[in-house]
Design a protein around this motif. Structure first.
Motif, PDB file in Angstrom:
ATOM      1  N   ARG A 176      -3.355 -12.857 -24.115  1.00 43.72           N
ATOM      2  CA  ARG A 176      -2.663 -12.323 -22.942  1.00 43.72           C
ATOM      3  C   ARG A 176      -1.518 -13.216 -22.450  1.00 43.72           C
ATOM      4  O   ARG A 176      -1.139 -13.162 -21.285  1.00 43.72           O
ATOM      5  CB  ARG A 176      -3.677 -12.100 -21.817  1.00 43.72           C
TER       6      ARG A 176
ATOM      7  N   LEU B 284      -4.420 -23.273 -18.461  1.00 40.17           N
ATOM      8  CA  LEU B 284      -5.839 -23.170 -18.816  1.00 40.17           C
ATOM      9  C   LEU B 284      -6.338 -24.580 -19.102  1.00 40.17           C
ATOM     10  O   LEU B 284      -5.766 -25.291 -19.928  1.00 40.17           O
ATOM     11  CB  LEU B 284      -6.021 -22.282 -20.058  1.00 40.17           C
TER      12      LEU B 284
ATOM     13  N   PRO C 102      -1.204 -21.111 -10.875  1.00 33.58           N
ATOM     14  CA  PRO C 102      -2.197 -20.269 -11.527  1.00 33.58           C
ATOM     15  C   PRO C 102      -2.933 -21.054 -12.607  1.00 33.58           C
ATOM     16  O   PRO C 102      -2.324 -21.492 -13.575  1.00 33.58           O
ATOM     17  CB  PRO C 102      -1.381 -19.125 -12.136  1.00 33.58           C
ATOM     18  N   VAL C 103      -4.220 -21.270 -12.391  1.00 32.40           N
ATOM     19  CA  VAL C 103      -4.984 -22.071 -13.353  1.00 32.40           C
ATOM     20  C   VAL C 103      -6.371 -21.473 -13.540  1.00 32.40           C
ATOM     21  O   VAL C 103      -6.979 -20.994 -12.590  1.00 32.40           O
ATOM     22  CB  VAL C 103      -5.081 -23.553 -12.896  1.00 32.40           C
ATOM     23  N   SER C 104      -6.840 -21.490 -14.776  1.00 30.53           N
ATOM     24  CA  SER C 104      -8.230 -21.174 -15.070  1.00 30.53           C
ATOM     25  C   SER C 104      -8.872 -22.411 -15.675  1.00 30.53           C
ATOM     26  O   SER C 104      -8.213 -23.201 -16.354  1.00 30.53           O
ATOM     27  CB  SER C 104      -8.330 -20.000 -16.046  1.00 30.53           C
ATOM     28  N   TYR C 105     -10.168 -22.550 -15.385  1.00 25.19           N
ATOM     29  CA  TYR C 105     -10.884 -23.725 -15.878  1.00 25.19           C
ATOM     30  C   TYR C 105     -12.201 -23.292 -16.504  1.00 25.19           C
ATOM     31  O   TYR C 105     -12.973 -22.564 -15.884  1.00 25.19           O
ATOM     32  CB  TYR C 105     -11.144 -24.700 -14.726  1.00 25.19           C
ATOM     33  N   ALA C 106     -12.443 -23.724 -17.732  1.00 17.12           N
ATOM     34  CA  ALA C 106     -13.696 -23.398 -18.411  1.00 17.12           C
ATOM     35  C   ALA C 106     -14.410 -24.676 -18.825  1.00 17.12           C
ATOM     36  O   ALA C 106     -13.794 -25.593 -19.370  1.00 17.12           O
ATOM     37  CB  ALA C 106     -13.423 -22.536 -19.641  1.00 17.12           C
TER      38      ALA C 106
ATOM     39  N   ASN D  20     -18.252 -19.735 -27.283  1.00 15.64           N
ATOM     40  CA  ASN D  20     -17.677 -19.555 -25.947  1.00 15.64           C
ATOM     41  C   ASN D  20     -16.270 -20.151 -25.838  1.00 15.64           C
ATOM     42  O   ASN D  20     -15.371 -19.569 -25.240  1.00 15.64           O
ATOM     43  CB  ASN D  20     -18.577 -20.187 -24.888  1.00 15.64           C
TER      44      ASN D  20
ATOM     45  N   ASN E   1      -9.184 -15.147 -25.544  1.00 21.08           N
ATOM     46  CA  ASN E   1      -8.885 -14.267 -24.406  1.00 21.08           C
ATOM     47  C   ASN E   1      -7.603 -14.688 -23.687  1.00 21.08           C
ATOM     48  O   ASN E   1      -6.808 -13.855 -23.267  1.00 21.08           O
ATOM     49  CB  ASN E   1     -10.043 -14.271 -23.404  1.00 21.08           C
TER      50      ASN E   1
ATOM     51  N   ARG F 115       1.944 -14.343 -21.461  1.00 19.98           N
ATOM     52  CA  ARG F 115       3.151 -13.615 -21.062  1.00 19.98           C
ATOM     53  C   ARG F 115       4.317 -14.579 -20.971  1.00 19.98           C
ATOM     54  O   ARG F 115       4.141 -15.731 -20.698  1.00 19.98           O
ATOM     55  CB  ARG F 115       2.960 -12.975 -19.687  1.00 19.98           C
TER      56      ARG F 115
ATOM     57  N   LYS G 222       1.500 -20.792 -16.473  1.00 24.72           N
ATOM     58  CA  LYS G 222       0.093 -20.482 -16.251  1.00 24.72           C
ATOM     59  C   LYS G 222      -0.742 -21.499 -17.012  1.00 24.72           C
ATOM     60  O   LYS G 222      -0.446 -21.794 -18.172  1.00 24.72           O
ATOM     61  CB  LYS G 222      -0.172 -19.073 -16.782  1.00 24.72           C
TER      62      LYS G 222
ATOM     63  N   LYS H 142     -13.772 -18.051 -27.612  1.00 23.54           N
ATOM     64  CA  LYS H 142     -13.558 -16.821 -26.848  1.00 23.54           C
ATOM     65  C   LYS H 142     -12.602 -17.110 -25.673  1.00 23.54           C
ATOM     66  O   LYS H 142     -11.705 -16.329 -25.388  1.00 23.54           O
ATOM     67  CB  LYS H 142     -14.916 -16.303 -26.337  1.00 23.54           C
ATOM     68  N   THR H 143     -12.810 -18.243 -25.019  1.00 25.59           N
ATOM     69  CA  THR H 143     -11.914 -18.636 -23.919  1.00 25.59           C
ATOM     70  C   THR H 143     -10.476 -18.712 -24.427  1.00 25.59           C
ATOM     71  O   THR H 143      -9.551 -18.150 -23.839  1.00 25.59           O
ATOM     72  CB  THR H 143     -12.310 -20.022 -23.338  1.00 25.59           C
TER      73      THR H 143
END
Lengths: 368, 197
Positions: free
Chosen positions: A366, A306, A334-338, A355, A362, A368, A304, A358-359
């Motif tokens: 989590r 980020l 699965p990727v998140s981008y901030a 921010n 968070n 896994r 995963k 927090k990224t």
């Protein structure tokens, strides 16, 4: 809980074949750990450092004033929470803080490596970090985390050892350098190599030190790590003395700051390592290197991702980080981008920001 | 927590195991529900970092993109559904975005607050004030909503641009409204949801 900081050196006796084709029969990796490895050995996190970083990422040694370079991020209760995670941060191969590098004695010759030390690449670092993983007897990384050149190592990990990495955090990075990025690196290298005390790379043998060149290189680099805005805010056109002196001594605060940064850097960094690190940055281009193979490599990873960028970073601006995101999207990963609003420039990844933290918090809570 | 009406409907429209892109995903609640109920995979997009962080907290894959920049990051037909739930009113060029959504998704789902709802009409008619409702809680000078429309407006917009409406559903929270909705949807419906191809 306490940080439980430990500083060790791993002697790696597996021969490493480098991207250049050269080999190292054995080498040392100096590394630091924080927190405790769980009984199941499933909570290990690798921190990859950037150009001028080292293994000392968090905590403070006795008698030292300054703490590790990512002390705001790593520690008990911090985003990279050492109450839960076992954090490992090595000094990269070719570095100058305890791992085998150009400033070490070559066992075979009894002389400093100096100019003879081979150029190592991001891929070589990842391979040496894999040997460290084996050395520590850890089955996999719960997460690999890095900013800038460190982010490139995180990405490389997900490509090269998909089965050994569960999560990957890539901060303020790009999938390759632009011509402008390479240009800055080249000026930095020229500054070092044009210093007569560089002695073709063998200054230690000659008992000399290319301090002028290295400090110039650092001054230049430092400008590219800050933003126009942050420089304006911090220094503006402030003078050290009330009146202009009409000579070439230090007058503006920014001049004084840069000279200070240059001089400070020289006292704990090696010029050849600086050359090597910038070269490694220039060479990094996995999308081109692997070509079509990259899809097959990515198909194997369940990792995963980020990806984080900073608005005022002009070295690796948000659209460069997005190139990494696009590669991952194209391959259904699965990727998140901030994208973090910050005036801190490229160095924002090392600075406290609500921010951003927090990224990180968070996401890492989590894992896994 | 009560599930938003348009969410319930959207969830019922989406098939199991499909790939979903949720534009303006906020805190990721819709995708989280879809993950749990329909085992979908996909991403949310939002341009507010606070919402990005909440989505990450909800274990949603979320991308900090600006929808006004288009969806150039995504390949043709890469999703089964592209959802725009109550965000169209904030988009600079809705026509361009809808075309992009149709390019990357097999089906497009759009929901929006109905500006033609009687509460909005009454506020403008009797008070002479810009409407402020539970679906549109902002005053005129602080609203992010630049492209509000009524249900009729949206149907004409789809017709003009060659967007085929596959199904539509108009809902309301109010009991009397729900009773009257079939009679005068554009007057009694507070939220409209459309499936577009």
């Amino acid at each position: 809980m306490s940080l439980n900081i430990k500083t060790e050196t791993a002697r790696i006796d597996d021969e490493i074949k480098l991207s250049s084709g050269k080999k190292l029969m054995s080498y040392d990796i100096k590394y630091e750990t924080y927190g405790h490895l769980s009984d199941k050995k499933d909570n290990a996190v690798l921190i990859c450092h950037a150009l001028s970083g080292n293994h000392h990422a968090a905590g403070r040694y006795k008698g030292e004033e300054k703490s590790g370079w990512w002390d705001n991020m790593i520690g008990p209760g911090k985003p990279i929470n050492t109450d839960k995670l076992f954090v490992v941060c090595p000094n990269n191969l070719g570095g100058c803080h305890g791992s085998t590098g150009p400033n070490c004695i070559n066992d075979k010759t009894g002389e400093y490596f100096g100019s003879k030390f081979p150029i190592v690449t991001v891929s070589d670092w990842v391979n040496s970090q894999k040997s460290l993983l084996n050395h520590l007897n850890i089955p996999f990384w719960r997460c690999v985390i890095g900013g800038s050149l460190g982010g490139m190592q995180s990405l490389q990990w997900s490509l090269e050892y998909p089965e050994l990495i569960k999560n990957c955090i890539i901060i303020a990075a790009a999938p390759k350098l632009t011509a402008q990025n390479i240009a800055f690196n080249e000026v930095a290298r020229q500054a070092i190599m044009k210093d007569p005390d560089w002695c073709g790379g063998d200054y230690l043998k000659e008992k000399k030190s290319p301090d002028q060149g290295l400090s110039l290189a650092r001054m230049l680099g430092h400008i590219t790590y800050l933003s126009d805005d942050s420089m304006k805010k911090k220094f503006g056109r402030d003078l050290q003395q009330p009146n202009l002196k009409f000579n070439y001594e230090v007058e503006f605060e920014i001049e004084s700051y840069l000279r200070y940064q240059g001089t400070k850097f020289v006292s704990n960094f090696d010029a050849n390592t600086y050359l090597l690190m910038t070269k490694s940055l220039d060479y990094f281009d996995p999308i081109k290197d692997y070509g079509d193979k990259i899809q097959r490599m990515l198909s194997k990873t369940t990792c995963k991702f980020l990806v984080i960028s900073f608005t005022s970073d002009w070295r690796f601006p948000p659209h460069r980080s997005k190139e990494i995101v696009e590669l991952l999207l194209d391959n259904n990963k699965p990727v998140s981008y901030a994208e973090i609003n910050s005036s801190g420039g490229h160095d924002a990844f090392l600075m406290e920001n609500e921010n951003y933290f927090k990224t990180m918090d968070n996401f890492i809570k989590r894992l896994r | 927590m009560r599930v938003r009406d348009d969410f319930e409907l959207i969830i019922s429209w989406i098939e199991k195991d499909s790939r979903v892109l949720d534009l303006g995903c906020g805190d990721g609640s819709l995708l989280k529900l879809l993950k749990n109920k329909k085992n979908i995979t996909g991403y949310g997009i939002d341009n507010n970092i606070k919402q990005i962080n909440k989505s990450i907290e909800n274990e949603i894959n979320v991308l900090n993109f600006d929808l006004n920049d288009g969806l150039g990051e995504f390949k043709n037909d890469s999703f089964d559904y592209v959802v725009l739930a109550q965000s169209i009113q904030e988009i600079k060029d809705p026509k361009k975005l809808l075309n992009e959504m149709l390019r990357i998704g097999k089906e497009v789902i759009v929901s929006f607050p109905n500006m033609g709802h009687w509460t909005s009409r009454m506020q403008l008619f009797f008070k002479g004030r810009m409407p402020v409702t539970s679906e549109l809680p902002f005053r005129w000078h602080e609203t992010p909503n630049i492209h509000l429309c009524t249900i009729n407006d949206f149907i004409i917009f789809c017709g003009d641009n060659g967007f085929t409406i596959k199904e539509k559903s108009i809902t309301s929270r109010n009991f009397i409204d729900s009773y009257m909705i079939s009679l005068l949807p554009n007057f009694f419906g507070s939220v409209a949801s459309f499936r577009i191809e």
